[in-house]
Design a protein around this motif. Structure first.
Motif, PDB file in Angstrom:
ATOM      1  N   UNK A   1       0.839  -1.203   0.000  1.00  0.00           N
ATOM      2  CA  UNK A   1       0.000   0.000   0.000  1.00  0.00           C
ATOM      3  C   UNK A   1       0.871   1.249   0.000  1.00  0.00           C
ATOM      4  N   UNK A   2       0.690   2.070  -1.025  1.00  0.00           N
ATOM      5  CA  UNK A   2       1.479   3.291  -1.158  1.00  0.00           C
ATOM      6  C   UNK A   2       0.604   4.510  -0.954  1.00  0.00           C
ATOM      7  N   UNK A   3       1.141   5.470  -0.213  1.00  0.00           N
ATOM      8  CA  UNK A   3       0.428   6.732   0.031  1.00  0.00           C
ATOM      9  C   UNK A   3       1.324   7.881  -0.426  1.00  0.00           C
ATOM     10  N   UNK A   4       0.756   8.769  -1.223  1.00  0.00           N
ATOM     11  CA  UNK A   4       1.484   9.950  -1.684  1.00  0.00           C
ATOM     12  C   UNK A   4       0.847  11.169  -1.036  1.00  0.00           C
ATOM     13  N   UNK A   5       1.673  11.986  -0.387  1.00  0.00           N
ATOM     14  CA  UNK A   5       1.182  13.204   0.261  1.00  0.00           C
ATOM     15  C   UNK A   5       1.551  14.379  -0.630  1.00  0.00           C
ATOM     16  N   UNK A   6       0.526  15.049  -1.158  1.00  0.00           N
ATOM     17  CA  UNK A   6       0.770  16.200  -2.012  1.00  0.00           C
ATOM     18  C   UNK A   6       0.455  15.915  -3.468  1.00  0.00           C
ATOM     19  N   UNK A   7      -0.076  16.923  -4.142  1.00  0.00           N
ATOM     20  CA  UNK A   7      -0.452  16.771  -5.547  1.00  0.00           C
ATOM     21  C   UNK A   7       0.456  17.604  -6.453  1.00  0.00           C
TER      22      UNK A   7
ATOM     23  N   UNK B   1       2.475  -1.479  -9.801  1.00  0.00           N
ATOM     24  CA  UNK B   1       3.342  -2.206  -8.866  1.00  0.00           C
ATOM     25  C   UNK B   1       2.656  -2.435  -7.522  1.00  0.00           C
ATOM     26  N   UNK B   2       2.006  -1.383  -7.020  1.00  0.00           N
ATOM     27  CA  UNK B   2       1.455  -1.415  -5.664  1.00  0.00           C
ATOM     28  C   UNK B   2       0.085  -2.092  -5.610  1.00  0.00           C
ATOM     29  N   UNK B   3      -0.256  -2.580  -4.432  1.00  0.00           N
ATOM     30  CA  UNK B   3      -1.596  -3.127  -4.203  1.00  0.00           C
ATOM     31  C   UNK B   3      -2.624  -2.007  -4.216  1.00  0.00           C
ATOM     32  N   UNK B   4      -2.272  -0.875  -3.591  1.00  0.00           N
ATOM     33  CA  UNK B   4      -3.155   0.291  -3.596  1.00  0.00           C
ATOM     34  C   UNK B   4      -2.312   1.551  -3.616  1.00  0.00           C
ATOM     35  N   UNK B   5      -2.881   2.597  -4.237  1.00  0.00           N
ATOM     36  CA  UNK B   5      -2.229   3.901  -4.297  1.00  0.00           C
ATOM     37  C   UNK B   5      -3.232   4.968  -3.867  1.00  0.00           C
ATOM     38  N   UNK B   6      -2.848   5.732  -2.850  1.00  0.00           N
ATOM     39  CA  UNK B   6      -3.709   6.796  -2.338  1.00  0.00           C
ATOM     40  C   UNK B   6      -2.971   8.123  -2.394  1.00  0.00           C
ATOM     41  N   UNK B   7      -3.701   9.192  -2.721  1.00  0.00           N
ATOM     42  CA  UNK B   7      -3.121  10.538  -2.796  1.00  0.00           C
ATOM     43  C   UNK B   7      -3.862  11.446  -1.833  1.00  0.00           C
TER      44      UNK B   7
ATOM     45  N   UNK C   1      -7.442  15.334 -15.335  1.00  0.00           N
ATOM     46  CA  UNK C   1      -6.292  14.517 -14.950  1.00  0.00           C
ATOM     47  C   UNK C   1      -6.623  13.691 -13.711  1.00  0.00           C
ATOM     48  N   UNK C   2      -7.376  14.276 -12.802  1.00  0.00           N
ATOM     49  CA  UNK C   2      -7.803  13.546 -11.605  1.00  0.00           C
ATOM     50  C   UNK C   2      -8.645  12.328 -11.998  1.00  0.00           C
ATOM     51  N   UNK C   3      -9.511  12.508 -12.990  1.00  0.00           N
ATOM     52  CA  UNK C   3     -10.341  11.406 -13.473  1.00  0.00           C
ATOM     53  C   UNK C   3      -9.480  10.302 -14.084  1.00  0.00           C
ATOM     54  N   UNK C   4      -8.418  10.689 -14.795  1.00  0.00           N
ATOM     55  CA  UNK C   4      -7.495   9.715 -15.365  1.00  0.00           C
ATOM     56  C   UNK C   4      -6.889   8.844 -14.270  1.00  0.00           C
ATOM     57  N   UNK C   5      -6.522   9.455 -13.167  1.00  0.00           N
ATOM     58  CA  UNK C   5      -5.940   8.713 -12.048  1.00  0.00           C
ATOM     59  C   UNK C   5      -6.979   7.785 -11.416  1.00  0.00           C
TER      60      UNK C   5
ATOM     61  N   UNK D   1      -6.548   4.868  -8.555  1.00  0.00           N
ATOM     62  CA  UNK D   1      -5.927   5.707  -7.534  1.00  0.00           C
ATOM     63  C   UNK D   1      -7.036   6.386  -6.736  1.00  0.00           C
ATOM     64  N   UNK D   2      -6.922   6.346  -5.408  1.00  0.00           N
ATOM     65  CA  UNK D   2      -7.925   6.981  -4.549  1.00  0.00           C
ATOM     66  C   UNK D   2      -7.414   8.329  -4.046  1.00  0.00           C
ATOM     67  N   UNK D   3      -8.275   9.330  -4.114  1.00  0.00           N
ATOM     68  CA  UNK D   3      -7.915  10.666  -3.655  1.00  0.00           C
ATOM     69  C   UNK D   3      -8.588  10.971  -2.313  1.00  0.00           C
ATOM     70  N   UNK D   4      -7.822  11.638  -1.456  1.00  0.00           N
ATOM     71  CA  UNK D   4      -8.350  12.157  -0.193  1.00  0.00           C
ATOM     72  C   UNK D   4      -7.989  13.632  -0.169  1.00  0.00           C
TER      73      UNK D   4
END
Length: 607
Positions: free
Chosen positions: A335-341, A355-361, A381-385, A390-393
């Motif tokens: 599970x990968x989490x990215x902080x910041x857009x 690669x990852x099981x899940x990706x969250x932004x 672009x958000x829709x593409x993700x 990819x899940x957005x918070x």
């Protein structure tokens, strides 16, 4: 740079072009077939970039007839003036260009990332890359605007019995690039001596281009380039797009290359203080080096982020190849989490989806890229993700990083939401790495930026700065001092600073250009859109096939596109020529549904 941004009128690809007389005289391609195809055959078509003494000292490349290939590529009437054609010579391909009735031939691939130049923009004696905006002189092959370090080879062209014949060196056809000739250091100085005629702090594009330009322009004294990195200069923008690439794969110049051109590189050498009175830089290891002239290009550093659990492992800022490699390894089926857009954060997220099981932004704004690209483009672009799972918070921030046995397991948001996380990448932006300049005498503004003049010189005589750390007078905004932290712009800064150091002051003449790549789709952007008040969009944003014009008042100040090459490079050509694109003309085209048609700029643009 200069040739790429003259005040001449920008035109479409098919156009009459006129070379300057001096360019015609310098052209050794024998376009009219009057000269022997073997006469004055200079390697790579290089026309000399240093003094006679330097040229005499440089090793001469001697070729035999079998090292060349010759081929008839077309009939003289097969091409119109202003047309480009990629032609096959058997041992490789070349870009054949016809202008004002004459032919020239150069390498067909941009040395930066290999873009096909036949799809680029031909205008007033140069061709502009369709992908990232680099410019090359069609007579000499020299790079005139960035990004990239290398120039193009040029090939002999002659016309016999109405047939266009190209004669090319086989090695040049294969390499498709060449380095400009460089002077060597004539100063007798022990490498352990704590003095350098020119000291460069930072080995990014600004520092590297500065060093190479000095040598290309005939500088023969000592050049030392120091960096806190442990590798030779590498392509940092690729870190977030190609996480598994090694430093060697990303390398821009090898140690051997730098040594061959007497550019001394000191790695893992972090500057901690500058004293302009004694003209000396102190490093973290306690060593000290004096200089005659100094170029500071230390780039950006991550902005600090406050949260609980600062000591938890597997939380990264993407700064080095090791960071990228570790992120890719730890995210595998996890599970990968990215902080910041930021662009870096979003590119990392895109790279991890397979690669990852899940990706969250996690983002502080409602829509990514809203400030840079506008809400419509940001939402698309958000829709593409989201389509790529990819899940957005959004409208959220990190409260805590929770670890288990010291390793990251959860990211807690201020909203109370808890995200499972095995690896976290922080991409919340960066700031200038100028802390070491405190009390140096070099002026630093309240935000940490170093103001410079048109030649990249600071308030201290002989001290120059460039890249992400500076604010500089930008001609596109009436010389207002701005900060443009683009990879391409740093190249320009390095060249302008080098020429200033050599007493050949020149001003910045370029159109800012940057790019991003996500899920195999490329976004291109040219201009300076800070403070835009409207966006005029042609095409289909939802299908990610569009052109977005960013306007201030009634003037277009920037453009972005996806799947519409080479329109961004065409607009860059127009803006670089000094012409103004009016908002009303763009709106008219939008109503007429003429997306991608830029011919109207020839008539509608104004000086």
């Amino acid at each position: 740079m200069g040739g790429c941004l003259s005040k001449s009128k920008p035109v479409e690809v098919k156009v009459e072009l006129t070379l300057l007389e001096k360019d015609k005289e310098a052209d050794v391609m024998s376009p009219n077939g009057k000269a022997s195809p073997f006469s004055d055959c200079r390697p790579n078509g290089a026309l000399g970039h240093s003094s006679d003494e330097d040229a005499a000292a440089a090793p001469l490349r001697l070729y035999k007839p079998r090292d060349y290939v010759e081929a008839s590529v077309c009939h003289v009437k097969d091409m119109e003036n202003g047309q480009m054609r990629e032609v096959d010579l058997g041992s490789g391909r070349a870009l054949l260009i016809k202008e004002h009735g004459d032919f020239s031939a150069i390498g067909h691939k941009c040395p930066h990332y290999g873009a096909p130049l036949v799809k680029g923009v031909l205008s007033k004696g140069h061709v502009r890359c369709p992908w990232h905006g680099a410019c090359f002189n069609i007579a000499t092959g020299d790079i005139e605007d960035f990004p990239g370090l290398d120039s193009l080879p040029t090939f002999q062209v002659r016309v016999e019995k109405d047939k266009v014949i190209i004669r090319a060196n086989k090695q040049d056809l294969q390499s498709q690039k060449r380095s400009k000739a460089m002077a060597r250091c004539s100063a007798v100085i022990n490498s352990s001596t704590g003095f350098s005629h020119i000291l460069i702090v930072g080995s990014g594009p600004a520092g590297l281009v500065c060093a190479e330009t000095l040598r290309q322009e005939g500088f023969t004294d000592r050049i030392v380039m120091c960096t806190m990195d442990k590798y030779p200069p590498y392509d940092r923008p690729k870190l977030s797009k190609s996480l598994e690439s090694t430093a060697e794969q990303l390398q821009l110049r090898s140690i051997d290359f730098l040594q061959a051109h007497d550019i001394e590189l000191l790695t893992e050498k972090e500057a901690v203080a500058v004293d302009v009175k004694t003209k000396a830089v102190t490093f973290q290891d306690g060593s000290r080096m004096e200089y005659r002239k100094l170029f500071i290009a230390t780039g950006s550093k991550p902005k600090p982020m406050n949260y609980k659990g600062q000591d938890v492992r597997n939380v990264f800022h993407l700064r080095t190849p090791e960071d990228a490699n570790n992120v890719a390894r730890l995210a595998n089926n996890k599970n990968a989490v990215i902080v910041g857009t930021s662009f870096v954060g979003m590119e990392v997220a895109a790279a991890l989806t397979d690669k990852a099981h899940s990706v969250s932004i996690i983002g502080i704004e409602a829509v990514p890229f809203r400030k840079a690209l506008g809400e419509k483009v940001g939402k698309a672009i958000m829709k593409l993700f989201e389509t790529n799972r990819v899940k957005f918070y959004m409208l959220n921030e990190v409260s805590e990083m929770v670890g288990h046995h010291g390793q990251l397991k959860e990211v807690v948001l201020k909203s109370g939401k808890v995200l499972r996380a095995d690896v976290c990448i922080i991409g919340t932006g960066s700031g200038p790495a100028t802390g070491f300049l405190k009390q140096s005498g070099v002026h630093v503004d309240s935000k940490g930026f170093v103001p410079v003049n048109k030649t990249m010189q600071t308030n201290v005589d002989g001290v120059y700065a460039g890249g992400d750390i500076v604010t500089f007078p930008f001609p596109g905004r009436s010389n207002k001092k701005v900060n443009i932290p683009h990879w391409q712009m740093a190249h320009v800064h390095g060249r302008v600073a080098a020429l200033g150091m050599m007493g050949r002051p020149t001003e910045i003449k370029t159109v800012p250009y940057f790019w991003s790549a996500m899920f195999g789709k490329s976004l291109r952007y040219a201009g300076y859109g800070e403070g835009f008040d409207d966006v005029v969009i042609q095409g289909d944003v939802d299908e990610l096939k569009f052109v977005a014009f960013y306007t201030r008042s009634e003037e277009v100040v920037a453009v972005a596109s996806m799947n519409y090459d080479p329109i961004v490079s065409r607009v860059a050509e127009v803006l670089g020529s000094g012409k103004t694109i009016r908002k009303r003309d763009v709106e008219l085209l939008t109503r007429q549904r003429k997306t991608g048609d830029m011919s109207w700029l020839i008539d509608k643009g104004s000086q």
